[in-house]
Design a protein around this motif. Sequence first.
Motif, PDB file in Angstrom:
ATOM      1  N   GLY A  21      -6.784   6.657   3.753  1.00 40.74           N
ATOM      2  CA  GLY A  21      -6.609   5.392   3.044  1.00 40.74           C
ATOM      3  C   GLY A  21      -5.831   4.381   3.876  1.00 40.74           C
ATOM      4  N   PHE A  22      -4.763   4.833   4.494  1.00 38.93           N
ATOM      5  CA  PHE A  22      -3.962   3.928   5.328  1.00 38.93           C
ATOM      6  C   PHE A  22      -4.726   3.478   6.568  1.00 38.93           C
TER       7      PHE A  22
ATOM      8  N   ALA B  78       0.832  -1.211   0.000  1.00 39.77           N
ATOM      9  CA  ALA B  78       0.000   0.000   0.000  1.00 39.77           C
ATOM     10  C   ALA B  78       0.863   1.257   0.000  1.00 39.77           C
TER      11      ALA B  78
ATOM     12  N   GLU C 125      -2.612  -3.315  -3.341  1.00 43.70           N
ATOM     13  CA  GLU C 125      -2.322  -4.141  -4.512  1.00 43.70           C
ATOM     14  C   GLU C 125      -3.369  -5.262  -4.573  1.00 43.70           C
TER      15      GLU C 125
ATOM     16  N   ILE D 185      -4.318  10.341   2.089  1.00 38.72           N
ATOM     17  CA  ILE D 185      -3.393   9.221   2.278  1.00 38.72           C
ATOM     18  C   ILE D 185      -3.572   8.620   3.675  1.00 38.72           C
TER      19      ILE D 185
ATOM     20  N   TYR E 154      -1.073   5.130  -6.675  1.00 38.11           N
ATOM     21  CA  TYR E 154      -2.254   5.955  -6.429  1.00 38.11           C
ATOM     22  C   TYR E 154      -1.984   7.062  -5.401  1.00 38.11           C
ATOM     23  N   LEU E 155      -0.905   6.937  -4.650  1.00 39.32           N
ATOM     24  CA  LEU E 155      -0.614   7.923  -3.608  1.00 39.32           C
ATOM     25  C   LEU E 155       0.154   9.142  -4.121  1.00 39.32           C
TER      26      LEU E 155
ATOM     27  N   ARG F  54      -1.948  12.478  -4.187  1.00 44.12           N
ATOM     28  CA  ARG F  54      -2.952  12.664  -3.136  1.00 44.12           C
ATOM     29  C   ARG F  54      -2.424  13.546  -2.020  1.00 44.12           C
TER      30      ARG F  54
ATOM     31  N   SER G 178       2.153   2.271  -3.458  1.00 43.34           N
ATOM     32  CA  SER G 178       1.135   2.401  -4.501  1.00 43.34           C
ATOM     33  C   SER G 178       1.317   3.674  -5.312  1.00 43.34           C
TER      34      SER G 178
ATOM     35  N   GLY H 299      -7.675   0.890  -5.597  1.00 43.67           N
ATOM     36  CA  GLY H 299      -6.969   1.989  -4.947  1.00 43.67           C
ATOM     37  C   GLY H 299      -5.615   1.589  -4.421  1.00 43.67           C
ATOM     38  N   THR H 300      -5.339   2.024  -3.223  1.00 41.99           N
ATOM     39  CA  THR H 300      -4.013   1.923  -2.623  1.00 41.99           C
ATOM     40  C   THR H 300      -3.489   0.494  -2.517  1.00 41.99           C
TER      41      THR H 300
END
Length: 190
Positions: free
Chosen positions: A29-30, A12, A156, A26, A17-18, A21, A15, A153-154
Amino acid sequence: MLLTLGVHLGFAASSEYLAWRDPIYISAGFAGVIALCLLLVQPLLAAGWLPGLHVLRSRRAHRVVGTALVVSVIVHVTGLWITSPPDIEDALLLLSPTPFSVWGVAAMWALFAAALLAAVRRRLSPRTWRLAHTSLASVVVFGGAVHAMLIEGTMEPISKAVLCALAAIATAVAAVVPWLRARRRAPGRR
C-alpha cells in the motif's frame, strides 16, 4: 514540495485501515502511495520547474525518480499479489469486477512502456520521442489518479484528491508548455 509529499505520507501512515493488515500488505500500500507522490514530482522535474535544480540536474533527477516510480509500482503489485494472488491475476487479465483495477493496470503498462521508451530514446527522433513519452506519461498520471481515487483505503480522501489534482495539473501544464513555446517560435509567427 517535501511538505506536500510528507503530509500525504503522514495521513497514510496514520490510517485506521492499517491496524489489522500484515506487513506485506502495508508495504504494498505504501509503495502505491509513494508512486502517487512521485507522479507529482515527475512532470515538475521534466519541465525543470523545481527550484534550486539546474535543467540538466532536473532531467537526471527525472530519470532517477522515473526508476523509483517503476520500482514502487512493481513493489505495489508484487506485495498485493503475495497477499491476494487471485485478485491480482484477475486485475492483470482485466477480469476484475472492480473498476479501479482496470485503471491501475492501464497506468502500470503505460508506465512500463514509458520507461522502455526512455531506454531507447536515442533511436527515435526528438519530436517522436517527446510525443510518445508525454502521451504515455499522461496515461500513467491520469490512470493512476483515477485508480487511487476509486480506492477507499490507506490515503485520506481529501489529501488524496488534492495530490491527484496537483499531479494531473502539473502533467497537463508540463505537456502543453513546450508545444506552446514551439508554436510561438514557428516561422511566420510573431
